[in-house]
Design a protein around this motif. Sequence first.
Motif, PDB file in Angstrom:
ATOM      1  N   ALA A 147       0.803  -1.224   0.000  1.00 51.04           N
ATOM      2  CA  ALA A 147       0.000   0.000   0.000  1.00 51.04           C
ATOM      3  C   ALA A 147       0.835   1.272   0.000  1.00 51.04           C
ATOM      4  CB  ALA A 147      -0.909   0.011   1.228  1.00 51.04           C
ATOM      5  N   GLY A 152      -1.821  -2.569  -7.168  1.00 51.40           N
ATOM      6  CA  GLY A 152      -1.039  -1.776  -6.228  1.00 51.40           C
ATOM      7  C   GLY A 152      -1.246  -0.284  -6.389  1.00 51.40           C
ATOM      8  N   ASP A 173      -6.141   0.069  -6.403  1.00 47.75           N
ATOM      9  CA  ASP A 173      -6.808  -0.534  -5.253  1.00 47.75           C
ATOM     10  C   ASP A 173      -6.013  -0.254  -3.978  1.00 47.75           C
ATOM     11  OD1 ASP A 173      -8.579  -1.581  -7.111  1.00 47.75           O
ATOM     12  OD2 ASP A 173      -7.657  -3.552  -7.131  1.00 47.75           O
ATOM     13  N   ILE A 174      -4.978  -1.017  -3.764  1.00 47.13           N
ATOM     14  CA  ILE A 174      -4.264  -1.014  -2.486  1.00 47.13           C
ATOM     15  C   ILE A 174      -3.453   0.261  -2.259  1.00 47.13           C
ATOM     16  CG2 ILE A 174      -2.509  -2.252  -1.152  1.00 47.13           C
ATOM     17  CD1 ILE A 174      -3.432  -4.805  -2.612  1.00 47.13           C
ATOM     18  N   GLY A 175      -2.930   0.853  -3.328  1.00 46.14           N
ATOM     19  CA  GLY A 175      -2.030   1.992  -3.153  1.00 46.14           C
ATOM     20  C   GLY A 175      -2.630   3.351  -3.417  1.00 46.14           C
ATOM     21  N   GLN A 229      -4.588   5.366  -1.736  1.00 47.94           N
ATOM     22  CA  GLN A 229      -4.586   6.352  -0.652  1.00 47.94           C
ATOM     23  C   GLN A 229      -3.239   7.070  -0.564  1.00 47.94           C
ATOM     24  OE1 GLN A 229      -5.130   4.784   3.301  1.00 47.94           O
ATOM     25  NE2 GLN A 229      -5.706   6.748   4.158  1.00 47.94           N
TER      26      GLN A 229
END
Length: 295
Positions: free
Chosen positions: A71, A102, A105-107, A109
């Motif tokens: 993240a 990455g 979605d996950i990254g 923020q």
Amino acid sequence: MAVNVKTISDDELFYGHKACAGCGGSLAVRIALKILGRRSVAVLPAGCMSAVGFNFPQLSFANNAIISTFAGTASMMTGIQAGLKALGKKDFQVVGFAGDGGTADIGIQALSGAIDRNDDILYICYDNEAYMNTGIQKSSLTPFGARTTTTPVGSVIKGNLHNKKNMFEIVAAHGITYAATASIGYLPDFMKKVEKAASIRGTKYIHIIAPCPTGWGIKTEDCVDIAKEVVDCGLWYLAEFENGEYKLNRKIKEFSDVATYIKKQGRFKHLTDEDIQLIEASRNKKWDYLNKYFN
């Protein structure tokens, strides 16, 4: 001097990696680093490029490179940039290479925060439209209808039910300094955008389509051609966002056949003519918008 196929450096900064044959992501990383040079520091989260580039005791990067948390790509880039600046280092570029999962979605923020601070970093998303490294699971950048291990094809549900998230315009909506889309099928365009981004201070973002032969169900030798075809049939566009304005880099007067592009890929083999017509209709709607609001 503008970088082109004749003037690009012979220096190889990403080599000897363990990527699958025909990997589009590895080509994107290789070309970008040849332009950015040895004064670049690469940050890679969990994903294909970290998996194939960091195999102890081998390191496939000739420049400084580090794996980040899944993240935290952008936040680690921020820290590296601040640390090098505090040490009095100059003439360097912190660059991140993250896949679609990455990034979108996950990254997302950490990326959003970096753009908000306008940190002087270059973030490159190599988009192969699924979590390929962990077994071809759907990401929010997986296109409509695609078969993945988490969007299987059956009698009721036939692949991914959702459209691809528009990450380029999401990033642009932050008021980012510079953002662009690219494709490994049009490498001269990508090269110019990497070179341009490196000359700009502030946060830069490049989103490059990078097909995965394994996940897409295509021949290894067709990877670059497929990446070109997705642009030519209008399912991906080449554009830039700078100074608050969008610009199309390639205006298409007549699209190539969407069905031809779709049917070359194993992940789409289950799609019917009606499904393809839906994809074409979505394409046409998007281009009506692009032609109206992009220069």
